[in-house]
Design a protein around this motif. Structure first.
Motif, mmCIF file in Angstrom:
data_model
loop_
_atom_site.group_PDB
_atom_site.id
_atom_site.type_symbol
_atom_site.label_atom_id
_atom_site.label_comp_id
_atom_site.label_asym_id
_atom_site.label_seq_id
_atom_site.Cartn_x
_atom_site.Cartn_y
_atom_site.Cartn_z
ATOM 1 N N LEU A 130 0.837 -1.202 0.000
ATOM 2 C CA LEU A 130 0.000 0.000 0.000
ATOM 3 C C LEU A 130 0.873 1.253 0.000
ATOM 4 C CD1 LEU A 130 -2.957 0.972 0.127
ATOM 5 C CD2 LEU A 130 -2.731 0.996 2.619
ATOM 6 N N ARG A 131 0.639 2.153 -0.971
ATOM 7 C CA ARG A 131 1.419 3.382 -1.098
ATOM 8 C C ARG A 131 0.606 4.628 -0.750
ATOM 9 N NH1 ARG A 131 4.108 -0.051 -1.052
ATOM 10 N NH2 ARG A 131 5.699 -0.811 -2.454
ATOM 11 N N ARG A 132 -0.654 4.645 -1.171
ATOM 12 C CA ARG A 132 -1.503 5.807 -0.927
ATOM 13 C C ARG A 132 -2.926 5.345 -0.646
ATOM 14 N NH1 ARG A 132 -0.192 10.647 -5.218
ATOM 15 N NH2 ARG A 132 2.048 10.705 -4.776
ATOM 16 N N VAL A 133 -3.612 6.157 0.152
ATOM 17 C CA VAL A 133 -5.044 5.998 0.374
ATOM 18 C C VAL A 133 -5.645 7.377 0.158
ATOM 19 C CG1 VAL A 133 -6.862 5.382 2.002
ATOM 20 C CG2 VAL A 133 -4.678 4.148 2.055
ATOM 21 N N VAL A 134 -6.561 7.471 -0.793
ATOM 22 C CA VAL A 134 -7.196 8.747 -1.135
ATOM 23 C C VAL A 134 -8.673 8.645 -0.766
ATOM 24 C CG1 VAL A 134 -7.747 10.358 -2.987
ATOM 25 C CG2 VAL A 134 -5.548 9.122 -3.012
ATOM 26 N N SER A 135 -9.070 9.405 0.228
ATOM 27 C CA SER A 135 -10.438 9.351 0.728
ATOM 28 C C SER A 135 -11.444 9.833 -0.313
ATOM 29 C CB SER A 135 -10.541 10.207 1.986
ATOM 30 O OG SER A 135 -11.849 10.153 2.506
ATOM 31 N N LYS A 160 4.500 -3.105 -5.834
ATOM 32 C CA LYS A 160 5.303 -4.218 -5.332
ATOM 33 C C LYS A 160 5.662 -3.944 -3.865
ATOM 34 C CE LYS A 160 7.152 -5.397 -9.831
ATOM 35 N NZ LYS A 160 6.389 -4.434 -10.628
ATOM 36 N N PRO A 161 5.840 -4.992 -3.045
ATOM 37 C CA PRO A 161 6.135 -4.786 -1.627
ATOM 38 C C PRO A 161 7.371 -3.908 -1.404
ATOM 39 C CG PRO A 161 5.600 -7.075 -2.045
ATOM 40 C CD PRO A 161 5.710 -6.407 -3.384
ATOM 41 N N SER A 162 7.284 -3.071 -0.370
ATOM 42 C CA SER A 162 8.344 -2.130 -0.036
ATOM 43 C C SER A 162 8.194 -1.734 1.428
ATOM 44 C CB SER A 162 8.221 -0.901 -0.931
ATOM 45 O OG SER A 162 8.984 0.166 -0.453
ATOM 46 N N ALA A 163 9.254 -1.152 1.978
ATOM 47 C CA ALA A 163 9.206 -0.660 3.354
ATOM 48 C C ALA A 163 8.684 0.780 3.416
ATOM 49 C CB ALA A 163 10.593 -0.735 3.981
ATOM 50 N N VAL A 164 8.374 1.379 2.272
ATOM 51 C CA VAL A 164 7.862 2.748 2.225
ATOM 52 C C VAL A 164 6.454 2.779 2.823
ATOM 53 C CG1 VAL A 164 7.226 4.660 0.700
ATOM 54 C CG2 VAL A 164 9.228 3.250 0.173
ATOM 55 N N PRO A 165 6.225 3.611 3.831
ATOM 56 C CA PRO A 165 4.877 3.662 4.417
ATOM 57 C C PRO A 165 3.880 4.349 3.486
ATOM 58 C CG PRO A 165 6.288 5.313 5.442
ATOM 59 C CD PRO A 165 7.163 4.512 4.502
ATOM 60 N N ALA A 166 2.632 4.015 3.650
ATOM 61 C CA ALA A 166 1.556 4.596 2.845
ATOM 62 C C ALA A 166 1.281 6.026 3.291
ATOM 63 C CB ALA A 166 0.293 3.756 2.972
#
Length: 174
Positions: A130-135, A160-166
């Motif tokens: 998960l990279r972004r959540v747009v309400s 693709k999986p990553s350690a970058v938070p969403a």
């Protein structure tokens, strides 16, 4: 239809995407985004994105409702030469979860579904994607009805999986 609804769900969770659900996504797409719509249904989402200048390179559905949408199961397809996937998928978790993995293994993937999902245990295996959540908020899924759905919605960007938070993007003022 939802977890707090007494209405029967439509077959295959087929609810055409209304324009107001697409508007919050538009600032997150670059001009002329070339995408694939893998759960295209009647093409409503394609039409909304085309009106904003985006290009649908390929559109599929297991039961297409328009002549320009091919009959394919998104879980059995691979595609190149696109910037991303964009779709309003079935919200049934037996379909949604495999779609998240399969599509985001190929390209960044924007999916419109219930916002509450990120707060559940079942989301844990997918959080590294998960990279972004747009309400989006509540959506009127059935044209002409008096009420909106009972669940808040959001666009979820997976990759693709990553350690970058969403990153979370709240609702913009109307």
């Amino acid at each position: 239809m939802g977890k707090r609804s007494t209405f029967e769900r439509r077959a295959r969770d087929f609810y055409p995407t209304p324009a107001e659900a697409v508007t919050p996504l538009l600032p997150h797409l670059f001009a002329g985004t070339r995408y694939c719509e893998p759960c295209a249904g009647d093409g409503a989402l394609i039409d909304h994105l085309a009106a904003a200048g985006h290009v649908c390179a390929s559109a599929w559905d297991i039961e297409p409702q328009r002549a320009d949408i091919a009959r394919h199961n998104a879980l059995h397809r691979l595609i190149g030469n696109i910037d991303c996937f964009i779709t309003n998928p079935p919200w049934d978790r037996r379909t949604l979860h495999p779609l998240i993995a399969h599509l985001s293994d190929q390209h960044p993937t924007w999916l419109l579904f219930d916002a509450d999902w990120i707060h559940t245990r079942q989301s844990a295996p997918f959080m590294a994607r998960l990279r972004r959540v747009v309400s989006v908020g509540r959506v009127k899924w059935i044209p002409g009805s008096a009420m909106t759905g009972k669940d808040n919605c959001a666009w979820h960007l997976f990759d693709k999986p990553s350690a970058v938070p969403a990153a979370l993007f709240g609702r913009l003022a109307a």
